[in-house]
Design an enzyme around this catalytic site. Structure first.
Site, PDB file in Angstrom:
ATOM      1  N   ARG A 285       0.738  -1.146  -0.307  1.00 50.62           N
ATOM      2  CA  ARG A 285       0.061   0.057   0.053  1.00 50.62           C
ATOM      3  C   ARG A 285       1.422   1.431  -0.186  1.00 50.62           C
ATOM      4  O   ARG A 285       0.398   2.029  -0.261  1.00 50.62           O
ATOM      5  CB  ARG A 285      -1.040  -0.453   0.714  1.00 50.62           C
ATOM      6  CG  ARG A 285      -2.052  -1.625   1.437  1.00 50.62           C
ATOM      7  CD  ARG A 285      -3.241  -1.521   2.259  1.00 50.62           C
ATOM      8  NE  ARG A 285      -3.206  -2.332   2.234  1.00 50.62           N
ATOM      9  CZ  ARG A 285      -4.359  -2.790   3.657  1.00 50.62           C
ATOM     10  NH1 ARG A 285      -5.503  -1.619   3.108  1.00 50.62           N
ATOM     11  NH2 ARG A 285      -4.763  -3.682   3.245  1.00 50.62           N
ATOM     12  N   GLU A 549     -11.449  -7.160  -5.866  1.00 48.31           N
ATOM     13  CA  GLU A 549     -10.402  -8.494  -6.947  1.00 48.31           C
ATOM     14  C   GLU A 549     -11.723  -8.253  -7.951  1.00 48.31           C
ATOM     15  O   GLU A 549     -11.372  -8.628  -9.052  1.00 48.31           O
ATOM     16  CB  GLU A 549     -10.861  -9.541  -6.254  1.00 48.31           C
ATOM     17  CG  GLU A 549      -9.137  -9.824  -5.601  1.00 48.31           C
ATOM     18  CD  GLU A 549      -9.878  -8.704  -3.905  1.00 48.31           C
ATOM     19  OE1 GLU A 549     -11.097  -8.244  -3.417  1.00 48.31           O
ATOM     20  OE2 GLU A 549      -9.189  -8.265  -3.161  1.00 48.31           O
ATOM     21  N   THR A 638      -0.370  -5.554  -5.968  1.00 46.36           N
ATOM     22  CA  THR A 638      -1.969  -6.497  -5.288  1.00 46.36           C
ATOM     23  C   THR A 638      -2.322  -5.554  -4.745  1.00 46.36           C
ATOM     24  O   THR A 638      -3.728  -5.629  -4.928  1.00 46.36           O
ATOM     25  CB  THR A 638      -0.736  -7.825  -4.307  1.00 46.36           C
ATOM     26  OG1 THR A 638      -2.355  -8.574  -4.429  1.00 46.36           O
ATOM     27  CG2 THR A 638      -0.754  -6.977  -3.837  1.00 46.36           C
TER      28      THR A 638
HETATM   29  C1  DMJ Z   1      -5.530  -5.692  -0.551  1.00 43.54           C
HETATM   30  O1  DMJ Z   1      -5.158  -4.997  -0.005  1.00 43.54           O
HETATM   31  C2  DMJ Z   1      -5.333  -6.357  -2.244  1.00 43.54           C
HETATM   32  O2  DMJ Z   1      -5.906  -6.425  -2.631  1.00 43.54           O
HETATM   33  C3  DMJ Z   1      -4.692  -8.106  -1.672  1.00 43.54           C
HETATM   34  O3  DMJ Z   1      -3.908  -8.768  -2.220  1.00 43.54           O
HETATM   35  C4  DMJ Z   1      -5.728  -8.339  -0.797  1.00 43.54           C
HETATM   36  N1  DMJ Z   1      -6.235  -8.101  -0.025  1.00 43.54           N
HETATM   37  C5  DMJ Z   1      -6.485  -6.103  -0.153  1.00 43.54           C
HETATM   38  C6  DMJ Z   1      -8.057  -5.908  -1.041  1.00 43.54           C
HETATM   39  O4  DMJ Z   1      -8.850  -6.689  -0.800  1.00 43.54           O
END
Ligand code: DMJ
Length: 650
Positions: A285, A549, A638
């Site tokens: 993040r 997602e 991610t």
């Molecule tokens: C986010 O922090 C990221 O996408 C992570 O990979 C999974 N959890 C959250 C979102 O759901």
């Protein structure tokens, strides 16, 4: 001047008008209407009428029948071939009944007409937007049974089909091979494609501004907004939401908001703090957000901050095995595992590579890349994988997997798979071990975790525990359609794209089948032939955390296929977020119960990834510009932070 105006009786078929200005349907003896004579011309008509009538009388019975038959034929032929008339008929006599068909078109992927943000939620049943607890207004008046899922009946035999959301369509419409074309034609009569796109993009900007307003008013500089109580919560005390949202503001073109946030980063943000932070969360993040914003803006402020936080995270790697601890104190430079275990989570230690590798490239300091690639080297050669699938835990002392035998694509393992592919892409598709592990894992998923639900045959990814299959799927798994599609785009087998499309449908249904139109955190798929519903949700799994997602995968699927149904699905989901999670005074909240539209029960928390990821992916999904984060030049981490694919030197 005189005129003869007839007020015809209800019968009179077969009467010959013969172009007469006078209209008389019956012989004088049977007249029961008012007549007005129209000047001299009336005489002419009077002379013609008897001659017509006489001629008709002179015809044989057979001749009269033939004439009548031809007239009837002409009348019906005219009606059938006159489209304006048919349409008019449809409007006047079938308009109301057509409504369910329109709803079904939406849930089967055809674009829906846009609603401006201010109107969102007002259309369906004229209900107020969202539950009263979020609105501080009078309680909703809608009938909750309206959205209750009904039994799904198979088409055929002329029976109506009942969709999972309760909409009804006629079987013949469902079976019509030209239905898609007809639906497209209906859609093309709506706003033009650029207008539609702009309406949707503006709706996302509006949603962002609304979320930002809540953050700014009640949580400025803190980690997360608590929109209902108009306060904030602290996780690391680093302005998590603000940093996570930086590149989203840049991509959405929200310059004023971006400038305010930049000022805060420049003047207030300090990593010299005695706080324990989670290595993975801070990397994806904060480090990811700063690196991405640096690349998009070219502003060195963000690179300097990235270097600062990156270097402060390095103590996490000082473990006996070099598999990092989960927690670091960025002020003291100490690290430790959670209090109850010396294990780390596999997804966490294998989903920090994109960021640290990029930090090395930008800073010229190889230590970051070396640390994270050592983790990958070890995981690559570890025993305990099953057909390329990894367990969920790894020990920081021994460097071995623990809890071997449990395999999932959900929590604690998910982004391991995502980062295998993305590291391979980031590095220019040269690191073949990453690719091999990824391809093996996809086959492992197919062999061990992929099943079809009953009664509708949705493809889903379940879990395996010591040889036993469980049809449980986390919403987190919905990253997979997007990742598979990204791989196929970068040259991996086309059947990855086919699987991506099947799983995308499933993830969409996880939203569409819920009464609020929002997915729960976890679903269980039904596999019994006798079951009536494909998706079941346990009481404890009914919450929605505003996760990204599914929207993320919709973005990839749309970018690569250009199939408008993915945008339409995203648009539906955005409206559901607006209806059930938007808080009037600013911000969006996670909710406890996606199955109760009257009382979704706000959790009073806006996760930073709602701004960092969910809204960003909505925007990219609705954008028609392939250069807005070109997927041949960037790879998303991610947390949806864009990092460049490394330029090739040889
Ligand atoms: C986010 O922090 C990221 O996408 C992570 O990979 C999974 N959890 C959250 C979102 O759901």
């Amino acid at each position: 001047m005189s005129a003869l105006l007839t007020s015809p009786p209800s019968t009179g078929a077969g009467e010959c008008d013969c172009a007469s200005p006078r209209r008389e349907m019956f012989p004088p003896s049977r007249r029961d209407f008012v007549s007005v004579t129209l000047g001299e011309g009336g005489g002419y008509g009077q002379q013609r009428r008897p001659s017509c009538w006489r001629k008709w009388k002179q015809l044989s019975r057979l001749q009269r029948s033939i004439v009548l038959f031809l007239l009837v034929l002409l009348l019906f032929g005219g009606l059938a071939f006159y489209p304006g008339l048919s349409a008019h008929w449809g409007e006047e006599h079938g308009g109301e009944e057509k409504q369910p068909f329109v709803i079904e078109v939406k849930s089967h992927g055809m674009p829906v007409l846009p609603e401006p943000p201010s109107e969102v939620g007002q259309r369906r049943g004229s209900r107020k937007r969202g539950p009263s607890v979020l609105q501080n207004r009078s309680p909703p008046t809608g009938n909750s049974s309206e959205a209750r899922p009904r039994k799904v009946e198979e088409g055929g035999g002329g029976k109506p089909l009942v969709s999972w959301r309760g909409a009804v369509i006629e079987a013949e419409q469902a079976n019509d091979p030209d239905a898609k074309e007809k639906e497209k034609a209906v859609v093309s009569e709506g706003p033009s494609a650029p207008q539609l796109a702009e309406t949707r993009l503006e709706a996302v900007r509006e949603a962002f501004r609304h979320a930002w307003k809540g953050y700014k008013d009640f949580a400025w500089g803190h980690d997360e907004l608590k929109p209902v109580s108009k306060s904030f919560s602290e996780w690391f005390g680093l302005g998590l939401t603000l940093i996570d949202a930086l590149d989203t503001m840049w991509i959405l073109g929200l310059k004023k908001e971006f400038e305010e946030a930049r000022q805060w980063v420049s003047k207030e943000l300090s990593f010299n703090k005695n706080v324990d932070v989670n290595l993975f969360e801070t990397t994806i993040r904060i480090l990811g957000g700063l690196l991405s914003t640096y690349h998009l803006t070219g502003d060195s402020l963000f690179l300097e901050k990235a270097k600062d936080v990156g270097s402060r995270l390095m103590p996490a790697f000082s473990t006996p095995s070099k598999i990092p601890y989960s927690d670091v104190n960025i002020g003291k430079g100490t690290a430790h595992p959670p209090r109850w275990t010396s294990d780390s989570t596999v997804a966490e230690v294998t989903s920090i590579q994109l960021e640290f590798r990029e930090l090395s490239r930008l800073s010229g300091d190889p230590q970051y890349q070396a640390a994270v690639m050592e983790v990958m080297r070890q995981v690559h050669q570890l025993e305990g994988k099953h057909d390329g699938l990894v367990p969920m835990f790894i020990n920081t002392n021994s460097g071995q997997f623990t809890h071997v035998g449990v395999y999932t694509l959900g929590a604690r393992a998910d982004s391991y798979y995502e980062y295998l592919l993305k590291q391979w892409i980031q590095g220019g598709k040269k690191e073949t071990e990453l690719l091999e592990d990824y391809l093996l894992a996809v086959e492992g998923v197919r062999k061990n975790l992929l099943k079809k639900s009953s009664p509708h045959g949705l493809t889903f990814v379940g879990e395996r525990s010591h040889g036993h299959f469980s049809p449980k799927m986390d919403h987190l798994v919905c990253f997979l359609p997007g990742t598979l599609a990204l791989g196929a785009h970068h040259g991996l087998p086309p059947d990855h794209m086919e699987l991506a499309q099947q799983l995308m449908e499933t993830c969409y249904q996880m939203y569409a089948q819920m009464e609020t139109g929002l997915s729960p955190e976890i679903v269980h798929f039904s596999m019994q032939a006798s079951s009536l519903q494909d998706v079941e949700v346990k009481l404890a799994d009914r919450h929605n955390l505003l996760r990204p997602e599914t929207v993320e995968s919709l973005f990839y699927l749309y970018r690569f296929t250009k199939d408008k149904k993915y945008q339409a699905w995203g648009w539906e989901i955005l409206q559901s977020f607006n209806k059930y999670t938007r808080v009037d005074t600013g911000g969006y909240t996670s909710i406890n119960n996606v199955r109760d539209p009257n009382s979704p029960s706000p959790r009073d928390k806006m996760e930073s990834f709602f701004l960092g990821e969910t809204l960003k992916y909505f925007y990219l999904l609705f954008s028609e510009d392939p250069n807005l984060i070109d997927l041949d030049k960037y790879v998303f981490n991610t947390e949806a932070h864009a990092l460049p694919i490394w330029p090739q030197t040889d």
